[in-house]
Design a protein around this motif. Sequence first.
Motif, PDB file in Angstrom:
ATOM      1  N   LYS A 340       0.821  -1.202   0.000  1.00 43.88           N
ATOM      2  CA  LYS A 340       0.000   0.000   0.000  1.00 43.88           C
ATOM      3  C   LYS A 340       0.865   1.266   0.000  1.00 43.88           C
ATOM      4  O   LYS A 340       1.874   1.342   0.695  1.00 43.88           O
ATOM      5  CB  LYS A 340      -0.929   0.012   1.205  1.00 43.88           C
ATOM      6  N   GLU A 341       0.428   2.234  -0.785  1.00 48.27           N
ATOM      7  CA  GLU A 341       1.082   3.535  -0.841  1.00 48.27           C
ATOM      8  C   GLU A 341       0.019   4.633  -0.849  1.00 48.27           C
ATOM      9  O   GLU A 341      -1.036   4.466  -1.471  1.00 48.27           O
ATOM     10  CB  GLU A 341       1.924   3.681  -2.114  1.00 48.27           C
ATOM     11  N   PHE A 342       0.304   5.718  -0.171  1.00 47.00           N
ATOM     12  CA  PHE A 342      -0.562   6.884  -0.298  1.00 47.00           C
ATOM     13  C   PHE A 342      -0.256   7.569  -1.626  1.00 47.00           C
ATOM     14  O   PHE A 342       0.894   7.586  -2.068  1.00 47.00           O
ATOM     15  CB  PHE A 342      -0.333   7.859   0.855  1.00 47.00           C
ATOM     16  N   PRO A 343      -1.254   8.119  -2.292  1.00 45.92           N
ATOM     17  CA  PRO A 343      -1.001   8.827  -3.564  1.00 45.92           C
ATOM     18  C   PRO A 343       0.008   9.950  -3.363  1.00 45.92           C
ATOM     19  O   PRO A 343      -0.062  10.701  -2.396  1.00 45.92           O
ATOM     20  CB  PRO A 343      -2.385   9.365  -3.940  1.00 45.92           C
ATOM     21  N   SER A 344       0.936  10.078  -4.287  1.00 47.11           N
ATOM     22  CA  SER A 344       1.985  11.090  -4.169  1.00 47.11           C
ATOM     23  C   SER A 344       1.408  12.502  -4.123  1.00 47.11           C
ATOM     24  O   SER A 344       1.974  13.391  -3.470  1.00 47.11           O
ATOM     25  CB  SER A 344       2.969  10.966  -5.345  1.00 47.11           C
ATOM     26  N   ASN A 345       0.289  12.715  -4.775  1.00 43.07           N
ATOM     27  CA  ASN A 345      -0.352  14.034  -4.759  1.00 43.07           C
ATOM     28  C   ASN A 345      -0.735  14.438  -3.341  1.00 43.07           C
ATOM     29  O   ASN A 345      -0.574  15.594  -2.939  1.00 43.07           O
ATOM     30  CB  ASN A 345      -1.594  14.021  -5.653  1.00 43.07           C
ATOM     31  N   GLU A 346      -1.232  13.472  -2.551  1.00 47.80           N
ATOM     32  CA  GLU A 346      -1.641  13.768  -1.178  1.00 47.80           C
ATOM     33  C   GLU A 346      -0.428  13.943  -0.269  1.00 47.80           C
ATOM     34  O   GLU A 346      -0.458  14.731   0.678  1.00 47.80           O
ATOM     35  CB  GLU A 346      -2.554  12.652  -0.641  1.00 47.80           C
ATOM     36  N   ILE A 347       0.635  13.207  -0.548  1.00 51.33           N
ATOM     37  CA  ILE A 347       1.863  13.365   0.230  1.00 51.33           C
ATOM     38  C   ILE A 347       2.438  14.764   0.013  1.00 51.33           C
ATOM     39  O   ILE A 347       2.857  15.438   0.964  1.00 51.33           O
ATOM     40  CB  ILE A 347       2.884  12.281  -0.167  1.00 51.33           C
ATOM     41  N   GLU A 348       2.425  15.212  -1.244  1.00 51.66           N
ATOM     42  CA  GLU A 348       2.960  16.539  -1.546  1.00 51.66           C
ATOM     43  C   GLU A 348       2.122  17.649  -0.925  1.00 51.66           C
ATOM     44  O   GLU A 348       2.624  18.728  -0.643  1.00 51.66           O
ATOM     45  CB  GLU A 348       3.069  16.736  -3.059  1.00 51.66           C
ATOM     46  N   LYS A 349       0.833  17.386  -0.700  1.00 47.49           N
ATOM     47  CA  LYS A 349       0.001  18.383  -0.013  1.00 47.49           C
ATOM     48  C   LYS A 349       0.527  18.625   1.401  1.00 47.49           C
ATOM     49  O   LYS A 349       0.500  19.754   1.910  1.00 47.49           O
ATOM     50  CB  LYS A 349      -1.454  17.917   0.050  1.00 47.49           C
ATOM     51  N   GLY A 350       0.982  17.541   2.043  1.00 50.34           N
ATOM     52  CA  GLY A 350       1.554  17.689   3.377  1.00 50.34           C
ATOM     53  C   GLY A 350       2.796  18.556   3.348  1.00 50.34           C
ATOM     54  O   GLY A 350       2.970  19.445   4.192  1.00 50.34           O
ATOM     55  N   ARG A 351       3.681  18.296   2.385  1.00 49.07           N
ATOM     56  CA  ARG A 351       4.884  19.116   2.255  1.00 49.07           C
ATOM     57  C   ARG A 351       4.517  20.584   1.995  1.00 49.07           C
ATOM     58  O   ARG A 351       5.105  21.503   2.562  1.00 49.07           O
ATOM     59  CB  ARG A 351       5.741  18.609   1.096  1.00 49.07           C
ATOM     60  N   TYR A 352       3.532  20.778   1.127  1.00 49.30           N
ATOM     61  CA  TYR A 352       3.129  22.138   0.757  1.00 49.30           C
ATOM     62  C   TYR A 352       2.578  22.894   1.971  1.00 49.30           C
ATOM     63  O   TYR A 352       2.927  24.063   2.196  1.00 49.30           O
ATOM     64  CB  TYR A 352       2.081  22.083  -0.347  1.00 49.30           C
ATOM     65  N   SER A 353       1.720  22.237   2.750  1.00 44.76           N
ATOM     66  CA  SER A 353       1.117  22.913   3.900  1.00 44.76           C
ATOM     67  C   SER A 353       2.184  23.305   4.920  1.00 44.76           C
ATOM     68  O   SER A 353       2.118  24.390   5.515  1.00 44.76           O
ATOM     69  CB  SER A 353       0.058  22.016   4.562  1.00 44.76           C
ATOM     70  N   MET A 354       3.194  22.435   5.117  1.00 44.44           N
ATOM     71  CA  MET A 354       4.252  22.765   6.061  1.00 44.44           C
ATOM     72  C   MET A 354       5.155  23.872   5.510  1.00 44.44           C
ATOM     73  O   MET A 354       5.650  24.717   6.264  1.00 44.44           O
ATOM     74  CB  MET A 354       5.075  21.521   6.376  1.00 44.44           C
ATOM     75  N   ALA A 355       5.367  23.874   4.193  1.00 40.67           N
ATOM     76  CA  ALA A 355       6.152  24.953   3.585  1.00 40.67           C
ATOM     77  C   ALA A 355       5.434  26.289   3.746  1.00 40.67           C
ATOM     78  O   ALA A 355       6.066  27.323   4.017  1.00 40.67           O
ATOM     79  CB  ALA A 355       6.403  24.650   2.110  1.00 40.67           C
ATOM     80  N   CYS A 356       4.107  26.259   3.601  1.00 39.22           N
ATOM     81  CA  CYS A 356       3.317  27.483   3.786  1.00 39.22           C
ATOM     82  C   CYS A 356       3.406  27.978   5.227  1.00 39.22           C
ATOM     83  O   CYS A 356       3.518  29.173   5.484  1.00 39.22           O
ATOM     84  CB  CYS A 356       1.861  27.229   3.404  1.00 39.22           C
ATOM     85  N   LYS A 357       3.362  27.036   6.184  1.00 45.68           N
ATOM     86  CA  LYS A 357       3.484  27.416   7.586  1.00 45.68           C
ATOM     87  C   LYS A 357       4.827  28.068   7.863  1.00 45.68           C
ATOM     88  O   LYS A 357       4.920  29.065   8.589  1.00 45.68           O
ATOM     89  CB  LYS A 357       3.327  26.182   8.484  1.00 45.68           C
ATOM     90  N   ALA A 358       5.860  27.485   7.282  1.00 43.20           N
ATOM     91  CA  ALA A 358       7.204  28.042   7.479  1.00 43.20           C
ATOM     92  C   ALA A 358       7.300  29.443   6.882  1.00 43.20           C
ATOM     93  O   ALA A 358       7.890  30.351   7.489  1.00 43.20           O
ATOM     94  CB  ALA A 358       8.245  27.118   6.860  1.00 43.20           C
ATOM     95  N   LEU A 359       6.707  29.626   5.699  1.00 45.16           N
ATOM     96  CA  LEU A 359       6.729  30.945   5.073  1.00 45.16           C
ATOM     97  C   LEU A 359       5.920  31.963   5.872  1.00 45.16           C
ATOM     98  O   LEU A 359       6.317  33.119   6.013  1.00 45.16           O
ATOM     99  CB  LEU A 359       6.192  30.854   3.641  1.00 45.16           C
ATOM    100  N   ASP A 360       4.765  31.507   6.400  1.00 43.92           N
ATOM    101  CA  ASP A 360       3.947  32.404   7.217  1.00 43.92           C
ATOM    102  C   ASP A 360       4.707  32.835   8.475  1.00 43.92           C
ATOM    103  O   ASP A 360       4.650  34.005   8.882  1.00 43.92           O
ATOM    104  CB  ASP A 360       2.639  31.719   7.622  1.00 43.92           C
ATOM    105  N   LYS A 361       5.405  31.889   9.086  1.00 42.13           N
ATOM    106  CA  LYS A 361       6.186  32.211  10.285  1.00 42.13           C
ATOM    107  C   LYS A 361       7.295  33.190   9.945  1.00 42.13           C
ATOM    108  O   LYS A 361       7.567  34.128  10.692  1.00 42.13           O
ATOM    109  CB  LYS A 361       6.767  30.919  10.867  1.00 42.13           C
ATOM    110  N   PHE A 362       7.945  32.959   8.800  1.00 41.02           N
ATOM    111  CA  PHE A 362       8.990  33.874   8.347  1.00 41.02           C
ATOM    112  C   PHE A 362       8.395  35.248   8.028  1.00 41.02           C
ATOM    113  O   PHE A 362       8.986  36.289   8.348  1.00 41.02           O
ATOM    114  CB  PHE A 362       9.687  33.298   7.115  1.00 41.02           C
ATOM    115  N   GLY A 363       7.199  35.242   7.418  1.00 41.15           N
ATOM    116  CA  GLY A 363       6.544  36.491   7.056  1.00 41.15           C
ATOM    117  C   GLY A 363       6.193  37.349   8.256  1.00 41.15           C
ATOM    118  O   GLY A 363       6.131  38.584   8.156  1.00 41.15           O
ATOM    119  N   GLN A 364       5.993  36.695   9.420  1.00 41.23           N
ATOM    120  CA  GLN A 364       5.655  37.438  10.634  1.00 41.23           C
ATOM    121  C   GLN A 364       6.837  38.241  11.165  1.00 41.23           C
ATOM    122  O   GLN A 364       6.669  39.125  12.005  1.00 41.23           O
ATOM    123  CB  GLN A 364       5.143  36.472  11.699  1.00 41.23           C
ATOM    124  N   THR A 365       8.025  37.919  10.690  1.00 43.09           N
ATOM    125  CA  THR A 365       9.212  38.670  11.120  1.00 43.09           C
ATOM    126  C   THR A 365       9.458  39.893  10.238  1.00 43.09           C
ATOM    127  O   THR A 365      10.373  40.667  10.505  1.00 43.09           O
ATOM    128  CB  THR A 365      10.467  37.766  11.066  1.00 43.09           C
TER     129      THR A 365
END
Length: 478
Positions: A340-365
Amino acid sequence: MVYIAEELEKAGTSLAYIPKPLELPTTTFEQKALSNNESSSTMNSVQEEEDFIKNNYVARTLLNESSLPPITWSNWYKEVNWPQATLLCLEPFIALYGLFTTSFVWQTTVFTFFWYFLTGFGITAGYHRLFAHRAYEATLTLRYLLLTFGAGAVQGSAQWWSRGHRAHHRYTDTDLDPYNAHKGVFYSHIGWLIFKPRRRPGVADVTDLTRDISIQWQHRNYLTLAFLMSFVIPTLICGLGWGDYRGGYFFAGVLRLVFVHHSTFCVNSLAHYLGNAPFDDRHTPRDHFITALVTLGEGYHNFHHEFPSDYRNALKWFQYDPTKLLIAFFKRVGLASNLKEFPSNEIEKGRYSMACKALDKFGQTIKWPKQNLELPIITFEQYQDLSKKDDGRVLILIAGFIHDVSHFIDSHPGGRAMIKNLVGKDATVSFYGGVHDHNTAAHNILAMMRVAICKYGGEVEHLKKRLGHVQTPTPIFA
């Protein structure tokens, strides 16, 4: 939700799981939304809390089921799980005694590593990925082999182990998690085994395991299998093979068991403290190469908790996950199927959401320009009147915003005179390429000088289009 790798390949797309939309009238959704709003408006905070507890198993259980009293210096000896504590605490001392009193034989050393990997894979490929998470299917022969070697790791039967592990995933970082990482590294590593649990783990469905003949065979014969596979068989192999009974017991038996135990325990402790969270940071699991190295590939734990039924822990070729490679080998030789494998599209959504969080945190500075609602709105005539006042301000209108450039005029690369000629006028065309097509940095700096919005100031846009200029965003907002 997971999908068998072969099925995704046959579909020709990783998005084959997306269903067709329902053909329903829009009024259905509108009516439902309206009724939900009406019901929510009549519910006060007390009712909301009661409704939450009623429908939330964790909250309801923690509220209604009492836990044992906390462990203190005065009662600790009463709360120790003495059988398990004795086994876990004696192992290292017996192994140390063997190290100082037993000669090394190279065949025994090689066999010790071999036996470590066999019994360790019994946990990672067997107990964990096959039985706890059903990440793939195995033939009956492979199931019995993994259960037999898993017993040699002396970590309880597969049924008991999987039940606790399923509860750990369902109730991660709560008091219903049997090895809750929030209780400290010691507790999540070994404390939860040495001391009696303060409360029962949360419920977990193990009906599939109770119906599995291989699981039940191991469950009934676990103590015998554990003793044979952990001590008797390695001692006999080393003794009958090359005459090293003592090394077989102390090294391949006891010392190996110490490493297997703490290797597995690191999945509950180290994997929840060391590393980063590339897929989800709401809970404690982390990814780290060191943890993967000491746990036979179970160290990419953030990925595993986010996608628990995926037979892989590591996605990239350079990430250490021998268990994944072993399962792939089992498939190649016909012992395993339906990986069993999770679809790569859904895995990349996880990476994207965390990248957005990191950018938002950086943006607050970063200091950003005032938002439109914070700025006053004035007419073009008022702007002209203000620009004529001798109050030290230098006002210029660009793209509908009025800017005070008094602190910048002397540093303007194009010269002071160029700005002075545009005071009280609409300098949009000049800024957007009529004189110079400014870069993004210039737009961002200019935006920090906004002091007002000019009413109808955007009417000059048609002039820019006629001149063939493409407007650069002004500015990049947080």
